[in-house]
Design a protein around this motif. Structure first.
Motif, PDB file in Angstrom:
ATOM      1  N   TYR A   1       0.701  -1.281   0.084  1.00  0.00           N
ATOM      2  CA  TYR A   1      -0.194  -0.122  -0.257  1.00  0.00           C
ATOM      3  C   TYR A   1       0.713   1.093  -0.240  1.00  0.00           C
ATOM      4  O   TYR A   1       0.197   1.799  -0.837  1.00  0.00           O
ATOM      5  CB  TYR A   1      -1.022   0.180   1.441  1.00  0.00           C
ATOM      6  N   ARG A   2       1.639   0.977   0.482  1.00  0.00           N
ATOM      7  CA  ARG A   2       3.105   2.100   0.461  1.00  0.00           C
ATOM      8  C   ARG A   2       3.874   2.318  -0.292  1.00  0.00           C
ATOM      9  O   ARG A   2       4.874   3.233  -0.657  1.00  0.00           O
ATOM     10  CB  ARG A   2       3.674   2.580   2.433  1.00  0.00           C
ATOM     11  N   ASN A   3       4.332   0.885  -1.147  1.00  0.00           N
ATOM     12  CA  ASN A   3       5.228   0.534  -2.218  1.00  0.00           C
ATOM     13  C   ASN A   3       6.252   0.577  -1.620  1.00  0.00           C
ATOM     14  O   ASN A   3       7.195   1.416  -2.042  1.00  0.00           O
ATOM     15  CB  ASN A   3       4.806   1.664  -3.707  1.00  0.00           C
ATOM     16  N   GLU A   4       6.560  -0.077  -0.665  1.00  0.00           N
ATOM     17  CA  GLU A   4       7.694  -0.006   0.294  1.00  0.00           C
ATOM     18  C   GLU A   4       8.254  -1.487   0.980  1.00  0.00           C
ATOM     19  O   GLU A   4       7.412  -1.919   0.969  1.00  0.00           O
ATOM     20  CB  GLU A   4       7.800   0.786   2.160  1.00  0.00           C
ATOM     21  N   VAL A   5       9.688  -1.659   0.028  1.00  0.00           N
ATOM     22  CA  VAL A   5       9.892  -2.848   0.675  1.00  0.00           C
ATOM     23  C   VAL A   5      11.359  -2.231   1.521  1.00  0.00           C
ATOM     24  O   VAL A   5      12.707  -1.961   1.148  1.00  0.00           O
ATOM     25  CB  VAL A   5      10.578  -3.738  -0.488  1.00  0.00           C
ATOM     26  N   SER A   6      12.034  -2.949   3.223  1.00  0.00           N
ATOM     27  CA  SER A   6      12.978  -2.929   3.413  1.00  0.00           C
ATOM     28  C   SER A   6      13.018  -3.735   4.309  1.00  0.00           C
ATOM     29  O   SER A   6      12.347  -4.772   4.898  1.00  0.00           O
ATOM     30  CB  SER A   6      12.366  -1.606   4.316  1.00  0.00           C
ATOM     31  N   ARG A   7      14.435  -3.956   4.571  1.00  0.00           N
ATOM     32  CA  ARG A   7      15.484  -5.095   4.857  1.00  0.00           C
ATOM     33  C   ARG A   7      16.536  -4.097   5.702  1.00  0.00           C
ATOM     34  O   ARG A   7      17.455  -3.417   5.353  1.00  0.00           O
ATOM     35  CB  ARG A   7      16.501  -5.899   4.201  1.00  0.00           C
ATOM     36  N   LEU A   8      15.937  -4.716   6.984  1.00  0.00           N
ATOM     37  CA  LEU A   8      16.743  -4.228   7.850  1.00  0.00           C
ATOM     38  C   LEU A   8      17.939  -5.197   9.241  1.00  0.00           C
ATOM     39  O   LEU A   8      17.457  -6.168   9.032  1.00  0.00           O
ATOM     40  CB  LEU A   8      16.459  -3.236   9.038  1.00  0.00           C
ATOM     41  N   LEU A   9      19.138  -5.021   9.391  1.00  0.00           N
ATOM     42  CA  LEU A   9      19.810  -5.809   9.590  1.00  0.00           C
ATOM     43  C   LEU A   9      20.942  -4.729  10.339  1.00  0.00           C
ATOM     44  O   LEU A   9      20.885  -3.852  10.467  1.00  0.00           O
ATOM     45  CB  LEU A   9      20.783  -6.297   9.241  1.00  0.00           C
ATOM     46  N   VAL A  10      20.226  -5.390  12.276  1.00  0.00           N
ATOM     47  CA  VAL A  10      20.899  -4.509  13.302  1.00  0.00           C
ATOM     48  C   VAL A  10      22.153  -5.123  13.873  1.00  0.00           C
ATOM     49  O   VAL A  10      22.231  -6.386  13.831  1.00  0.00           O
ATOM     50  CB  VAL A  10      20.751  -4.278  14.844  1.00  0.00           C
TER      51      VAL A  10
END
Length: 138
Positions: free
Chosen positions: A85-94
């Motif tokens: 819906y927000r056109n968002e694809v994110s990947r996060l590595l801490v």
């Protein structure tokens, strides 16, 4: 895809470079591209600039905040947001010294929670020469 590296900067370093973030970016970029023979020098310089990240706490807080939302998932150590819906694809590595964020767009839903959890965050995209203090997004 943009790859952002997020560092928690020491308060005195942030105060020093707040008006000239390009200088701080250049220092971090120089460390990022150091030769293997200069690792010890880079490590010592890096430790003078950053504050270690409380990895387990941040991982847990992100999971607790997002685990019941539809576009969020976590596999092994990587947090995923896939919000059509927000056109968002994110990947996060801490990590212990930095956070790596891969995003298809210029903004990520992870930014506000990182700003809430950490102080003096400096965001860099070394390949795209993009940088900013996270608090400037607010």
């Amino acid at each position: 895809m943009k790859v952002y590296y997020i560092f928690q900067i020491k308060k005195e370093i942030k105060n020093l470079y707040e008006d000239t973030p390009s200088v701080l970016f250049h220092i971090l970029k120089t460390i990022y591209y150091l030769e293997k023979s200069e690792v010890e020098y880079g490590y010592n310089l890096f430790r003078q600039i950053i504050v270690p990240i409380p990895k387990q706490k941040i991982d847990k807080d992100i999971y607790i905040k997002f685990h019941q939302t539809m576009p969020y998932s976590k596999k092994k150590q990587i947090h995923y947001i896939n919000n059509l819906y927000r056109n968002e694809v994110s990947r996060l590595l801490v990590g212990n010294t930095f956070i790596k964020l891969e995003a298809e767009q210029n903004f990520s839903t992870f930014f506000p929670i990182l700003q809430e959890e950490l102080e003096n965050c400096f965001v860099c995209s070394f390949q795209k020469t993009d940088f900013f203090f996270l608090e400037k997004l607010a």
